[in-house]
Write a protein that holds these residues in place. Structure first.
Motif, PDB file in Angstrom:
ATOM      1  N   TRP A 244      15.103  13.313   8.639  1.00  0.00           N
ATOM      2  CA  TRP A 244      14.375  12.889   7.439  1.00  0.00           C
ATOM      3  C   TRP A 244      13.898  11.443   7.571  1.00  0.00           C
ATOM      4  N   LEU A 245      14.787  10.561   8.063  1.00  0.00           N
ATOM      5  CA  LEU A 245      14.406   9.155   8.228  1.00  0.00           C
ATOM      6  C   LEU A 245      13.270   8.996   9.227  1.00  0.00           C
ATOM      7  N   ALA A 246      13.297   9.776  10.316  1.00  0.00           N
ATOM      8  CA  ALA A 246      12.222   9.707  11.307  1.00  0.00           C
ATOM      9  C   ALA A 246      10.897  10.158  10.696  1.00  0.00           C
ATOM     10  N   LEU A 247      10.958  11.217   9.894  1.00  0.00           N
ATOM     11  CA  LEU A 247       9.756  11.708   9.227  1.00  0.00           C
ATOM     12  C   LEU A 247       9.161  10.634   8.324  1.00  0.00           C
ATOM     13  N   MET A 248       9.990  10.006   7.508  1.00  0.00           N
ATOM     14  CA  MET A 248       9.522   8.953   6.614  1.00  0.00           C
ATOM     15  C   MET A 248       9.051   7.727   7.391  1.00  0.00           C
TER      16      MET A 248
ATOM     17  N   ILE B 158      15.045   6.265   0.078  1.00  0.00           N
ATOM     18  CA  ILE B 158      14.836   7.189   1.192  1.00  0.00           C
ATOM     19  C   ILE B 158      16.175   7.556   1.830  1.00  0.00           C
ATOM     20  N   ILE B 159      17.058   6.574   1.984  1.00  0.00           N
ATOM     21  CA  ILE B 159      18.402   6.841   2.509  1.00  0.00           C
ATOM     22  C   ILE B 159      19.145   7.810   1.594  1.00  0.00           C
ATOM     23  N   GLN B 160      19.060   7.593   0.294  1.00  0.00           N
ATOM     24  CA  GLN B 160      19.756   8.448  -0.665  1.00  0.00           C
ATOM     25  C   GLN B 160      19.277   9.893  -0.560  1.00  0.00           C
ATOM     26  N   VAL B 161      17.962  10.078  -0.491  1.00  0.00           N
ATOM     27  CA  VAL B 161      17.422  11.442  -0.357  1.00  0.00           C
ATOM     28  C   VAL B 161      17.899  12.060   0.952  1.00  0.00           C
ATOM     29  N   GLY B 162      17.936  11.260   2.019  1.00  0.00           N
ATOM     30  CA  GLY B 162      18.416  11.761   3.304  1.00  0.00           C
ATOM     31  C   GLY B 162      19.875  12.172   3.253  1.00  0.00           C
ATOM     32  N   LEU B 163      20.693  11.425   2.523  1.00  0.00           N
ATOM     33  CA  LEU B 163      22.106  11.783   2.384  1.00  0.00           C
ATOM     34  C   LEU B 163      22.263  13.095   1.618  1.00  0.00           C
ATOM     35  N   ILE B 164      21.438  13.307   0.611  1.00  0.00           N
ATOM     36  CA  ILE B 164      21.488  14.565  -0.136  1.00  0.00           C
ATOM     37  C   ILE B 164      21.094  15.731   0.777  1.00  0.00           C
ATOM     38  N   ILE B 165      20.034  15.534   1.571  1.00  0.00           N
ATOM     39  CA  ILE B 165      19.619  16.567   2.523  1.00  0.00           C
ATOM     40  C   ILE B 165      20.743  16.833   3.524  1.00  0.00           C
ATOM     41  N   GLY B 166      21.357  15.763   4.016  1.00  0.00           N
ATOM     42  CA  GLY B 166      22.465  15.912   4.957  1.00  0.00           C
ATOM     43  C   GLY B 166      23.632  16.686   4.365  1.00  0.00           C
ATOM     44  N   PHE B 167      23.938  16.428   3.083  1.00  0.00           N
ATOM     45  CA  PHE B 167      25.033  17.140   2.421  1.00  0.00           C
ATOM     46  C   PHE B 167      24.781  18.640   2.407  1.00  0.00           C
TER      47      PHE B 167
ATOM     48  N   MET C  44       0.816  -1.202   0.000  1.00  0.00           N
ATOM     49  CA  MET C  44       0.000   0.000   0.000  1.00  0.00           C
ATOM     50  C   MET C  44       0.857   1.263   0.000  1.00  0.00           C
ATOM     51  N   VAL C  45       1.946   1.252   0.750  1.00  0.00           N
ATOM     52  CA  VAL C  45       2.771   2.452   0.853  1.00  0.00           C
ATOM     53  C   VAL C  45       3.912   2.457  -0.156  1.00  0.00           C
ATOM     54  N   GLN C  46       4.074   1.382  -0.902  1.00  0.00           N
ATOM     55  CA  GLN C  46       5.113   1.312  -1.917  1.00  0.00           C
ATOM     56  C   GLN C  46       4.479   0.989  -3.272  1.00  0.00           C
ATOM     57  N   PRO C  47       3.860   1.964  -3.897  1.00  0.00           N
ATOM     58  CA  PRO C  47       3.258   1.714  -5.211  1.00  0.00           C
ATOM     59  C   PRO C  47       4.324   1.352  -6.233  1.00  0.00           C
ATOM     60  N   THR C  48       3.860   0.767  -7.319  1.00  0.00           N
ATOM     61  CA  THR C  48       4.779   0.270  -8.344  1.00  0.00           C
ATOM     62  C   THR C  48       5.688   1.372  -8.880  1.00  0.00           C
ATOM     63  N   TRP C  49       5.134   2.571  -9.095  1.00  0.00           N
ATOM     64  CA  TRP C  49       5.951   3.648  -9.654  1.00  0.00           C
ATOM     65  C   TRP C  49       7.084   4.020  -8.716  1.00  0.00           C
TER      66      TRP C  49
ATOM     67  N   THR D 269       7.197   0.173   8.032  1.00  0.00           N
ATOM     68  CA  THR D 269       7.094  -0.967   7.113  1.00  0.00           C
ATOM     69  C   THR D 269       8.321  -1.130   6.223  1.00  0.00           C
ATOM     70  N   LEU D 270       9.193  -0.140   6.182  1.00  0.00           N
ATOM     71  CA  LEU D 270      10.376  -0.223   5.315  1.00  0.00           C
ATOM     72  C   LEU D 270      11.448  -1.090   5.939  1.00  0.00           C
ATOM     73  N   ARG D 271      12.130  -1.861   5.085  1.00  0.00           N
ATOM     74  CA  ARG D 271      13.243  -2.697   5.508  1.00  0.00           C
ATOM     75  C   ARG D 271      14.381  -2.550   4.493  1.00  0.00           C
ATOM     76  N   PRO D 272      15.629  -2.833   4.892  1.00  0.00           N
ATOM     77  CA  PRO D 272      16.760  -2.706   3.956  1.00  0.00           C
ATOM     78  C   PRO D 272      16.655  -3.591   2.722  1.00  0.00           C
ATOM     79  N   SER D 273      15.788  -4.605   2.753  1.00  0.00           N
ATOM     80  CA  SER D 273      15.609  -5.450   1.571  1.00  0.00           C
ATOM     81  C   SER D 273      14.799  -4.767   0.480  1.00  0.00           C
ATOM     82  N   SER D 274      14.200  -3.626   0.795  1.00  0.00           N
ATOM     83  CA  SER D 274      13.374  -2.902  -0.170  1.00  0.00           C
ATOM     84  C   SER D 274      14.196  -1.818  -0.864  1.00  0.00           C
ATOM     85  N   PRO D 275      14.097  -1.701  -2.196  1.00  0.00           N
ATOM     86  CA  PRO D 275      14.808  -0.616  -2.884  1.00  0.00           C
ATOM     87  C   PRO D 275      14.311   0.760  -2.462  1.00  0.00           C
ATOM     88  N   VAL D 276      13.040   0.846  -2.046  1.00  0.00           N
ATOM     89  CA  VAL D 276      12.496   2.134  -1.596  1.00  0.00           C
ATOM     90  C   VAL D 276      13.224   2.595  -0.337  1.00  0.00           C
ATOM     91  N   PHE D 277      13.593   1.662   0.513  1.00  0.00           N
ATOM     92  CA  PHE D 277      14.353   1.995   1.727  1.00  0.00           C
ATOM     93  C   PHE D 277      15.624   2.746   1.360  1.00  0.00           C
TER      94      PHE D 277
END
Length: 262
Positions: free
Chosen positions: A206-210, A229-238, A30-35, A218-226
């Motif tokens: 950012w991670l807490a917000l997500m 989210i980490i990548q976006v957080g690293l950009i924000i951190g930079f 539900m929270v990870q649509p195909t797109w 519901t996110l786990r490291p086995s999910s590409p969406v996880f």
């Protein structure tokens, strides 16, 4: 006959577990649509390809960096900035290599923002590697604090970033023995701790917000969406870490600008 109640209990327990897992899987769907999943895979492909481009250029084509730490910093930066990191590497990193200098002479004049950007890359690499190492460990062990997997990740990411930062300082320290370790720790706390802390605060906020407001645990490291989210957080951190890095450089706290264009 005595086995029937226990067997029935086992069946009911297995069924309940299966229902719970199915509910979790449905929640993730539900929270990870195909797109979003496709976008995450595409993003992972781009950043991994970007990191490979930098690694191949350094180690296959021979554009080795005079400051060896930068041979880690540039690919690690590509893991979240992707093609933007490749462009800055080709503009500021590649021309510093002895191979490039032998072929072309003096490197091109660098932007006045190059030292700040590259020093932010340094501290961002501490945090990037900290996330990559600590996150699978905390989730793999199944640690929870206050009923959530986020808080062990917060602690693990920060401790990992500090440990890697000290290790980076240790690798460039000229002292020997115990003096080398203490010198590395002092230089990290004086020149890097503020930037790393600001970076981690932005990333983990950012991670807490997500985690709590969007994906609801519901996110786990086995999910590409996880990892998206980490990548976006690293950009924000930079971007969050860039101003304190500039402040430390202007105040003369960061006196060793490793890897900056000469």
């Amino acid at each position: 006959m005595g086995r029937l109640p226990s067997l029935a209990a086992e069946i009911l327990t297995s069924a309940a577990t299966g229902i719970a897992l199915s509910a979790l899987e449905r929640a993730e769907m539900m929270v990870q649509p195909t797109w979003l999943v496709m976008l995450a895979w595409a993003s992972l492909f781009v950043v991994l390809a970007s990191a490979i481009v930098v690694v191949v250029d350094q180690f296959v084509f021979g554009y080795r960096q005079p400051v060896k730490i930068m041979e880690i910093v540039w690919p690690a930066t590509a893991l979240y900035l992707g093609p933007a990191a490749v462009l800055t590497y080709r503009k500021w990193g590649r021309p510093q290599s002895p191979r490039w200098l032998d072929r072309h002479g003096n490197p091109p004049r660098a932007s006045r923002h190059a030292p700040t950007t590259i020093q932010t890359y340094h501290c961002a690499t501490h945090c990037t590697l900290g996330v990559i190492i600590a996150t699978p460990i905390t989730y793999g062990v199944g640690l929870e604090i206050f009923g959530s997997t986020l808080w062990p990740e917060v602690v693990g990411d920060y401790v990992g970033a500090v440990a890697i930062g000290v290790a980076f300082r240790y690798s460039t320290e000229a002292h020997t023995g115990g003096r080398r370790a203490w010198a590395a720790i002092r230089k990290f706390f004086r020149g890097d701790l503020l930037t790393v802390s600001v970076f981690e605060f932005a990333l983990l906020g950012w991670l807490a917000l997500m985690h709590f407001l969007v994906f609801h645990d519901t996110l786990r490291p086995s999910s590409p969406v996880f990892w998206l989210i980490i990548q976006v957080g690293l950009i924000i951190g930079f971007f969050a870490a860039w101003p304190p890095t500039l402040l430390l450089i202007r105040r003369g706290v960061k006196t060793e600008l490793l890897g900056t264009p000469r």
